[in-house]
Design a protein around this motif. Structure first.
Motif, PDB file in Angstrom:
ATOM      1  N   LEU A  84     -46.430 103.692  27.738  1.00 49.11           N
ATOM      2  CA  LEU A  84     -46.525 102.307  27.531  1.00 49.11           C
ATOM      3  C   LEU A  84     -45.049 101.762  27.580  1.00 49.11           C
ATOM      4  O   LEU A  84     -44.303 102.341  26.785  1.00 49.11           O
ATOM      5  CB  LEU A  84     -47.731 102.437  26.781  1.00 49.11           C
ATOM      6  N   SER A  85     -45.193 100.604  28.134  1.00 46.32           N
ATOM      7  CA  SER A  85     -44.571 100.309  27.420  1.00 46.32           C
ATOM      8  C   SER A  85     -44.568  98.860  26.672  1.00 46.32           C
ATOM      9  O   SER A  85     -45.411  98.368  27.377  1.00 46.32           O
ATOM     10  CB  SER A  85     -43.058  99.796  28.603  1.00 46.32           C
ATOM     11  N   VAL A  86     -44.156  98.841  25.173  1.00 54.68           N
ATOM     12  CA  VAL A  86     -44.406  97.250  25.264  1.00 54.68           C
ATOM     13  C   VAL A  86     -43.154  96.005  24.772  1.00 54.68           C
ATOM     14  O   VAL A  86     -42.301  96.558  23.566  1.00 54.68           O
ATOM     15  CB  VAL A  86     -45.139  97.952  23.650  1.00 54.68           C
ATOM     16  N   GLU A  87     -43.181  95.105  24.779  1.00 54.50           N
ATOM     17  CA  GLU A  87     -42.649  94.232  24.886  1.00 54.50           C
ATOM     18  C   GLU A  87     -43.023  93.115  23.713  1.00 54.50           C
ATOM     19  O   GLU A  87     -43.408  92.632  24.228  1.00 54.50           O
ATOM     20  CB  GLU A  87     -41.902  92.972  25.900  1.00 54.50           C
ATOM     21  N   PRO A  88     -42.572  93.342  22.369  1.00 60.32           N
ATOM     22  CA  PRO A  88     -43.333  92.522  21.227  1.00 60.32           C
ATOM     23  C   PRO A  88     -42.608  90.811  22.107  1.00 60.32           C
ATOM     24  O   PRO A  88     -41.312  90.513  22.573  1.00 60.32           O
ATOM     25  CB  PRO A  88     -42.848  92.730  20.071  1.00 60.32           C
ATOM     26  N   ALA A  89     -43.797  90.011  20.996  1.00 57.32           N
ATOM     27  CA  ALA A  89     -43.413  88.987  20.692  1.00 57.32           C
ATOM     28  C   ALA A  89     -41.798  87.824  20.463  1.00 57.32           C
ATOM     29  O   ALA A  89     -41.254  89.266  19.462  1.00 57.32           O
ATOM     30  CB  ALA A  89     -44.452  87.658  20.655  1.00 57.32           C
ATOM     31  N   THR A 139     -48.001  86.168  22.540  1.00 58.49           N
ATOM     32  CA  THR A 139     -48.599  87.009  23.216  1.00 58.49           C
ATOM     33  C   THR A 139     -47.193  88.834  23.543  1.00 58.49           C
ATOM     34  O   THR A 139     -46.167  88.323  23.757  1.00 58.49           O
ATOM     35  CB  THR A 139     -48.199  86.562  25.015  1.00 58.49           C
ATOM     36  N   TYR A 140     -48.105  89.401  23.625  1.00 57.07           N
ATOM     37  CA  TYR A 140     -47.035  91.197  23.722  1.00 57.07           C
ATOM     38  C   TYR A 140     -47.321  91.161  25.545  1.00 57.07           C
ATOM     39  O   TYR A 140     -48.509  91.206  25.448  1.00 57.07           O
ATOM     40  CB  TYR A 140     -47.710  91.806  22.489  1.00 57.07           C
ATOM     41  N   LEU A 141     -45.907  91.721  25.538  1.00 55.25           N
ATOM     42  CA  LEU A 141     -46.370  92.437  27.844  1.00 55.25           C
ATOM     43  C   LEU A 141     -46.569  93.777  26.699  1.00 55.25           C
ATOM     44  O   LEU A 141     -45.562  94.528  26.237  1.00 55.25           O
ATOM     45  CB  LEU A 141     -45.642  91.877  28.200  1.00 55.25           C
ATOM     46  N   ALA A 142     -47.265  94.078  27.263  1.00 54.83           N
ATOM     47  CA  ALA A 142     -47.588  95.792  27.214  1.00 54.83           C
ATOM     48  C   ALA A 142     -47.718  96.629  28.901  1.00 54.83           C
ATOM     49  O   ALA A 142     -48.903  95.908  30.203  1.00 54.83           O
ATOM     50  CB  ALA A 142     -48.842  96.441  27.336  1.00 54.83           C
TER      51      ALA A 142
END
Length: 179
Positions: free
Chosen positions: A80-85, A99-102
């Motif tokens: 999983l890759s997660v980009e925090p707000a 919004t976080y992007l996963a």
């Protein structure tokens, strides 16, 4: 041949044995209850940076501003890759949605949950979530990127806590786990 005595001493041994078994059963019960009781304690007190859950902010907005940074950690082995707000700065009490992007990095559906906390730990009781992806398990389709919103506000009562007067930023951290 030796005889076995069944006098008053034998009754005392039975009581002691029953007492010890009772204590062992009680301790076993406490061990199972420890996690939910600790979780409830943390949610009520904000201990350890545990945030609060709220329906809305009824206390209003105050002039003092607070920055909120967002962080994401992924347990080892989860594809999983997660980009925090991005960091936000708002007046305390302002309801905000970030919004976080996963992204699922595999060709298989991925089920994940997220645990959370805030730092400094002492601000947890003032950090309120109205809606959060962390409240439920997330299922992400193969190679899909999803938006994971968090709607939150900081309780204006934070400003009345003299120990927190110098705090200018709170960090909301999520750790993503395989479910």
């Amino acid at each position: 041949m030796a005889s076995i005595e069944h006098g008053p001493q034998s009754g005392g041994n039975k009581k002691t044995l029953l007492w010890l078994v009772g204590v062992a059963v009680f301790m076993l019960g406490l061990s199972f209850a420890a996690v939910p009781l600790y979780d409830m304690f943390c949610r009520v007190t904000g201990y350890g940076g545990t945030t609060q859950v709220s329906q809305s902010n009824v206390k209003g907005v105050i002039a003092r501003e607070m920055a909120v940074a967002f962080d994401a950690t992924i347990d080892r082995g989860i594809p999983l890759s997660v980009e925090p707000a991005r960091v936000e700065t708002n007046a305390i009490g302002t309801i905000s949605t970030v919004t976080y992007l996963a992204t699922n990095l595999t060709d298989e559906p991925l089920r994940t949950t997220a645990s959370f906390n805030v730092t400094p730990d002492s601000t947890g009781i003032y950090f309120n979530k109205i809606e959060c992806f962390c409240f439920t398990e997330q299922v992400i389709a193969p190679n899909e990127t999803v938006e994971m919103p968090v709607t939150y506000f900081i309780d204006p009562d934070l400003d009345e806590n003299s120990e927190l007067r110098t705090i200018r930023q709170i960090t909301l951290s999520y750790t993503f786990h395989d479910s």
